[in-house]
Enzyme design. Structure first.
Site, PDB file in Angstrom:
ATOM      1  N   HIS A 126       2.178   4.487  -2.020  1.00 22.07           N
ATOM      2  CA  HIS A 126       3.094   4.100  -0.946  1.00 22.07           C
ATOM      3  C   HIS A 126       3.843   5.318  -0.414  1.00 22.07           C
ATOM      4  CE1 HIS A 126       6.165   1.688   1.204  1.00 22.07           C
ATOM      5  NE2 HIS A 126       7.009   2.602   0.740  1.00 22.07           N
ATOM      6  N   GLU A 127       4.355   6.149  -1.316  1.00 18.51           N
ATOM      7  CA  GLU A 127       5.077   7.339  -0.877  1.00 18.51           C
ATOM      8  C   GLU A 127       4.147   8.315  -0.170  1.00 18.51           C
ATOM      9  OE1 GLU A 127       8.175   7.255  -0.793  1.00 18.51           O
ATOM     10  OE2 GLU A 127       8.356   5.477  -2.048  1.00 18.51           O
ATOM     11  N   HIS A 186       3.982   7.547   3.401  1.00 16.56           N
ATOM     12  CA  HIS A 186       5.032   8.140   4.228  1.00 16.56           C
ATOM     13  C   HIS A 186       4.678   9.574   4.618  1.00 16.56           C
ATOM     14  CE1 HIS A 186       7.749   4.822   4.067  1.00 16.56           C
ATOM     15  NE2 HIS A 186       7.935   4.883   2.766  1.00 16.56           N
TER      16      HIS A 186
END
Length: 232
Positions: free
Chosen positions: A103-104, A107
């Site tokens: 998920h990071e 980003h």
């Protein structure tokens, strides 16, 4: 509305509703992470190694991965291009940890691709910080100085910036999760039957942002109900 008390009025129910939503979302994400943190990925890849693989595959070799203290404090910093993984993610080989790391990475990929909602969120940060720090002091000053409608409305508009930031954050977070699931579904890091576990964890995490936006929106609604009809 005849009274302007900040605490003892019928609109206080909005605060309780927001608090209940936030508490449930916090419990749900911690419960979900704990549940799937017990499932070690079959390939035995740690969160940090999974993140490094994803970043390198995306052409982001310049992004440094760091370990930070805490649990679920993971974040990507576009300012210094660092991916910061919490102690519960960095060295863990669990399905949950790999999902959070991915998920990071989502980003970081958004940053590389100039994802518009992310750019908008970053651009309004200074104004949001101002609103977060000054909104309630300005409203209180307005109350102290004889129910000054001008000061109170300035405070409400400042708080509205906080709500705007949290609303803009939603597509950023949901898109990062979508990217993470797509990457993990490719089969390079997880088996196919492990991907739904990741989806569950990331959905739970996304709900915390929804809860934060709803809580702030309810607070804004309360301020408008209390002070909206006040005039100098």
């Amino acid at each position: 509305m005849t009274g302007y008390g900040l605490y003892w009025d019928p609109t206080i129910i909005l605060i309780f509703i927001g608090l209940a939503i936030s508490m449930w979302a916090s419990w749900y994400v911690n419960h979900s992470f704990k549940k799937y943190d017990q499932f070690a990925s079959r390939r035995g890849i740690s969160g940090a190694k999974a993140a490094r693989f994803i970043l390198d595959t995306a052409g982001l070799q310049n992004v440094e991965i760091k370990q930070i203290a805490g649990k679920l404090t993971d974040n990507y910093n576009p300012g210094d291009k660092t991916l910061n993984l919490s102690e519960s993610t960095f060295g863990s080989t669990s399905v949950a940890a790999i999902g959070v790391a991915a998920h990071e990475c989502g980003h970081a990929i958004q940053d590389k691709k100039n994802y518009m909602p992310m750019r908008v969120r970053s651009a309004i940060v200074p104004a949001v910080n101002l609103g977060s720090n000054l909104s309630f002091p300005v409203i209180i000053a307005g109350v102290i100085f004889g129910m000054s409608h001008t000061l109170i409305m300035i405070g409400i508009w400042l708080f509205a910036l906080v709500v705007l930031f949290q609303v803009v954050t939603l597509p950023v977070e949901f898109n990062a999760s979508s990217r993470a699931v797509s990457i993990l579904a490719s089969g390079d890091l997880l088996d196919n039957d492990e991907v739904p576990m990741v989806k569950h964890v990331l959905t739970a995490a996304a709900l915390t942002y929804v809860a934060a936006a709803l809580t702030s929106a309810l607070q804004l609604l309360r301020l408008i109900l209390i002070f909206g009809n006040n005039r100098d």
